[in-house]
Scaffold this motif. Structure first.
Motif, PDB file in Angstrom:
ATOM      1  N   PRO A 173       0.765  -1.609   0.126  1.00 28.10           N
ATOM      2  CA  PRO A 173       0.045   0.111  -0.078  1.00 28.10           C
ATOM      3  C   PRO A 173       0.903   1.010  -0.035  1.00 28.10           C
ATOM      4  O   PRO A 173      -0.237   2.603  -0.842  1.00 28.10           O
ATOM      5  N   VAL A 174       2.105   1.328   0.687  1.00 29.94           N
ATOM      6  CA  VAL A 174       3.139   2.346   0.939  1.00 29.94           C
ATOM      7  C   VAL A 174       3.517   2.456  -0.503  1.00 29.94           C
ATOM      8  O   VAL A 174       3.899   3.569  -1.489  1.00 29.94           O
ATOM      9  N   LEU A 175       4.004   1.739  -1.427  1.00 28.87           N
ATOM     10  CA  LEU A 175       4.287   1.370  -2.420  1.00 28.87           C
ATOM     11  C   LEU A 175       3.457   1.921  -3.490  1.00 28.87           C
ATOM     12  O   LEU A 175       3.720   2.957  -4.911  1.00 28.87           O
ATOM     13  N   LEU A 176       1.990   1.812  -3.336  1.00 32.00           N
ATOM     14  CA  LEU A 176       1.141   2.339  -4.525  1.00 32.00           C
ATOM     15  C   LEU A 176       0.992   3.894  -3.900  1.00 32.00           C
ATOM     16  O   LEU A 176       0.195   4.714  -5.524  1.00 32.00           O
ATOM     17  N   ARG A 177       0.600   4.238  -3.148  1.00 32.10           N
ATOM     18  CA  ARG A 177       0.654   5.812  -2.557  1.00 32.10           C
ATOM     19  C   ARG A 177       1.545   6.725  -3.537  1.00 32.10           C
ATOM     20  O   ARG A 177       1.069   7.714  -3.380  1.00 32.10           O
ATOM     21  N   GLY A 178       2.722   5.855  -3.539  1.00 37.14           N
ATOM     22  CA  GLY A 178       4.104   6.584  -4.074  1.00 37.14           C
ATOM     23  C   GLY A 178       5.289   7.322  -3.842  1.00 37.14           C
ATOM     24  O   GLY A 178       5.972   7.444  -4.103  1.00 37.14           O
ATOM     25  N   SER A 179       5.351   6.047  -2.527  1.00 35.09           N
ATOM     26  CA  SER A 179       6.410   6.429  -1.511  1.00 35.09           C
ATOM     27  C   SER A 179       7.294   6.068  -1.943  1.00 35.09           C
ATOM     28  O   SER A 179       6.726   4.449  -0.366  1.00 35.09           O
ATOM     29  N   LEU A 180       8.166   6.206  -2.550  1.00 39.24           N
ATOM     30  CA  LEU A 180       9.244   4.502  -3.477  1.00 39.24           C
ATOM     31  C   LEU A 180      10.129   4.263  -1.820  1.00 39.24           C
ATOM     32  O   LEU A 180      10.745   2.766  -1.382  1.00 39.24           O
ATOM     33  N   VAL A 181      10.457   5.327  -1.654  1.00 42.30           N
ATOM     34  CA  VAL A 181      11.612   5.314  -0.321  1.00 42.30           C
ATOM     35  C   VAL A 181      10.616   4.617   0.566  1.00 42.30           C
ATOM     36  O   VAL A 181      11.685   3.591   0.991  1.00 42.30           O
ATOM     37  N   GLU A 182      10.025   4.866   0.854  1.00 42.16           N
ATOM     38  CA  GLU A 182       9.358   4.282   2.371  1.00 42.16           C
ATOM     39  C   GLU A 182       8.966   2.800   2.089  1.00 42.16           C
ATOM     40  O   GLU A 182       9.296   1.981   2.647  1.00 42.16           O
ATOM     41  N   GLY A 183       8.225   2.662   1.112  1.00 43.76           N
ATOM     42  CA  GLY A 183       7.988   1.101   0.539  1.00 43.76           C
ATOM     43  C   GLY A 183       9.436   0.446   0.469  1.00 43.76           C
ATOM     44  O   GLY A 183       9.462  -1.158   1.502  1.00 43.76           O
ATOM     45  N   GLY A 184      10.421   0.686  -0.011  1.00 40.62           N
ATOM     46  CA  GLY A 184      11.339   0.310  -0.141  1.00 40.62           C
ATOM     47  C   GLY A 184      12.633  -0.318   1.265  1.00 40.62           C
ATOM     48  O   GLY A 184      12.997  -1.074   1.317  1.00 40.62           O
ATOM     49  N   VAL A 185      12.233   0.438   2.049  1.00 46.72           N
ATOM     50  CA  VAL A 185      13.181   0.562   3.370  1.00 46.72           C
ATOM     51  C   VAL A 185      12.087  -0.567   4.231  1.00 46.72           C
ATOM     52  O   VAL A 185      12.324  -1.609   5.285  1.00 46.72           O
ATOM     53  N   LEU A 186      10.744  -0.344   3.986  1.00 43.32           N
ATOM     54  CA  LEU A 186       9.806  -1.608   4.869  1.00 43.32           C
ATOM     55  C   LEU A 186      10.593  -2.791   4.459  1.00 43.32           C
ATOM     56  O   LEU A 186      10.489  -3.567   4.740  1.00 43.32           O
ATOM     57  N   LEU A 187      10.296  -2.761   2.969  1.00 43.75           N
ATOM     58  CA  LEU A 187      10.812  -4.341   2.358  1.00 43.75           C
ATOM     59  C   LEU A 187      12.307  -4.901   2.642  1.00 43.75           C
ATOM     60  O   LEU A 187      12.414  -6.005   2.921  1.00 43.75           O
ATOM     61  N   VAL A 188      13.524  -3.704   3.052  1.00 42.24           N
ATOM     62  CA  VAL A 188      14.502  -4.479   2.670  1.00 42.24           C
ATOM     63  C   VAL A 188      14.108  -4.486   5.114  1.00 42.24           C
ATOM     64  O   VAL A 188      15.129  -5.311   4.683  1.00 42.24           O
ATOM     65  N   VAL A 189      13.679  -3.321   5.424  1.00 43.61           N
ATOM     66  CA  VAL A 189      13.578  -4.035   6.713  1.00 43.61           C
ATOM     67  C   VAL A 189      13.301  -5.735   7.090  1.00 43.61           C
ATOM     68  O   VAL A 189      13.449  -6.326   7.973  1.00 43.61           O
ATOM     69  N   PHE A 190      11.859  -6.126   6.258  1.00 44.10           N
ATOM     70  CA  PHE A 190      11.232  -7.414   6.334  1.00 44.10           C
ATOM     71  C   PHE A 190      11.588  -8.697   6.207  1.00 44.10           C
ATOM     72  O   PHE A 190      12.169  -9.536   6.625  1.00 44.10           O
ATOM     73  N   LEU A 191      13.215  -7.774   4.649  1.00 47.58           N
ATOM     74  CA  LEU A 191      13.612  -9.174   4.512  1.00 47.58           C
ATOM     75  C   LEU A 191      14.967  -9.611   5.197  1.00 47.58           C
ATOM     76  O   LEU A 191      15.491 -10.044   4.921  1.00 47.58           O
ATOM     77  N   VAL A 192      15.425  -8.469   5.414  1.00 50.95           N
ATOM     78  CA  VAL A 192      16.583  -8.642   6.860  1.00 50.95           C
ATOM     79  C   VAL A 192      15.758  -9.401   8.241  1.00 50.95           C
ATOM     80  O   VAL A 192      16.513 -10.396   8.405  1.00 50.95           O
ATOM     81  N   LEU A 193      14.720  -9.386   8.749  1.00 49.22           N
ATOM     82  CA  LEU A 193      14.233  -9.778   9.587  1.00 49.22           C
ATOM     83  C   LEU A 193      13.974 -11.224   9.676  1.00 49.22           C
ATOM     84  O   LEU A 193      14.170 -11.988   9.672  1.00 49.22           O
ATOM     85  N   ALA A 194      13.948 -11.353   7.775  1.00 51.10           N
ATOM     86  CA  ALA A 194      13.427 -12.648   7.505  1.00 51.10           C
ATOM     87  C   ALA A 194      15.115 -13.777   7.060  1.00 51.10           C
ATOM     88  O   ALA A 194      14.995 -14.995   7.835  1.00 51.10           O
ATOM     89  N   VAL A 195      15.752 -12.756   6.630  1.00 44.16           N
ATOM     90  CA  VAL A 195      17.909 -13.599   6.916  1.00 44.16           C
ATOM     91  C   VAL A 195      18.102 -14.254   8.067  1.00 44.16           C
ATOM     92  O   VAL A 195      18.129 -15.060   8.159  1.00 44.16           O
ATOM     93  N   VAL A 196      18.034 -12.504   9.329  1.00 43.91           N
ATOM     94  CA  VAL A 196      17.782 -13.324  10.240  1.00 43.91           C
ATOM     95  C   VAL A 196      17.243 -14.687  10.870  1.00 43.91           C
ATOM     96  O   VAL A 196      18.243 -14.994  12.065  1.00 43.91           O
ATOM     97  N   HIS A 197      15.964 -14.166  10.883  1.00 43.60           N
ATOM     98  CA  HIS A 197      15.309 -15.841  11.162  1.00 43.60           C
ATOM     99  C   HIS A 197      15.465 -17.223  10.134  1.00 43.60           C
ATOM    100  O   HIS A 197      15.301 -17.590  10.894  1.00 43.60           O
ATOM    101  N   SER A 198      16.221 -16.815  10.027  1.00 46.38           N
ATOM    102  CA  SER A 198      16.414 -17.962   8.856  1.00 46.38           C
ATOM    103  C   SER A 198      17.384 -19.114   8.872  1.00 46.38           C
ATOM    104  O   SER A 198      18.691 -18.763   9.402  1.00 46.38           O
ATOM    105  N   PRO A 199      17.410 -20.257   7.821  1.00 44.91           N
ATOM    106  CA  PRO A 199      19.177 -21.131   9.200  1.00 44.91           C
ATOM    107  C   PRO A 199      20.046 -20.463   8.024  1.00 44.91           C
ATOM    108  O   PRO A 199      21.049 -21.114   8.068  1.00 44.91           O
ATOM    109  N   LEU A 200      20.023 -19.554   6.951  1.00 44.10           N
ATOM    110  CA  LEU A 200      20.934 -19.044   5.910  1.00 44.10           C
ATOM    111  C   LEU A 200      22.257 -18.496   7.467  1.00 44.10           C
ATOM    112  O   LEU A 200      23.199 -17.935   6.896  1.00 44.10           O
ATOM    113  N   VAL A 201      21.729 -17.748   7.985  1.00 45.37           N
ATOM    114  CA  VAL A 201      22.578 -17.032   9.272  1.00 45.37           C
ATOM    115  C   VAL A 201      24.023 -17.813   9.788  1.00 45.37           C
ATOM    116  O   VAL A 201      24.617 -17.485  10.845  1.00 45.37           O
TER     117      VAL A 201
END
Length: 145
Positions: free
Chosen positions: A21-49
């Motif tokens: 929804p943030v990206l659809l409103r046109g807030s590319l930076v805010e939406g990108g930051v949210l995606l990166v934060v959730f991606l980091v959380l996913a990696v930290v909680h995965s067997p990859l680390v």
């Protein structure tokens, strides 16, 4: 094995749900930051680390040869993540065993924790220690050096 990826997958899906929804409103930076934060959380909680997990039998054999501790862990465990990141590069000097991938490992942990799968459980010289701090494990590694 799929159970190990449940939490990271949920983090990714939540990130998409929150950021879209943030990206659809046109807030590319805010939406990108949210995606990166959730991606980091996913990696930290995965067997990859974590370093590659061994079977319990193999970890015990290697520990008998080199004297390094054996850490029983499971993906998504905040205490296991704390231990892993607290050890830093020393994490490579520990034998990691994922109890969700090895039924024998889960039984070993239950045997020393009153039937509970409490992790991290660290075995040093065959003696179990439940949820030790990273400094304690590093001290044991230093004694082996």
């Amino acid at each position: 094995m799929t159970r190990a990826w449940t939490l990271p997958t949920l983090f990714l899906l939540a990130g998409l749900l929150v950021a879209t929804p943030v990206l659809l409103r046109g807030s590319l930076v805010e939406g990108g930051v949210l995606l990166v934060v959730f991606l980091v959380l996913a990696v930290v909680h995965s067997p990859l680390v974590f370093p590659r997990s061994l079977r319990a039998e193999e970890a015990r054999r290697r520990s008998a040869e080199d004297g390094w501790p054996v850490v029983y862990w499971r993906p998504g465990c905040k205490y296991c993540i704390r231990l892993r990141f607290g050890l830093g590069r020393d994490a490579r000097r520990v034998h990691w065993v994922d109890i969700w991938r090895d039924a024998e490992a889960a039984a070993d942990v239950r045997a020393v924790n009153d039937g509970n799968e409490t992790v991290p459980t660290v075995f040093v010289d065959g003696r179990p220690y439940v949820n030790p701090g990273p400094a304690w494990v590093r001290e044991r590694l230093a004694r082996r050096a």
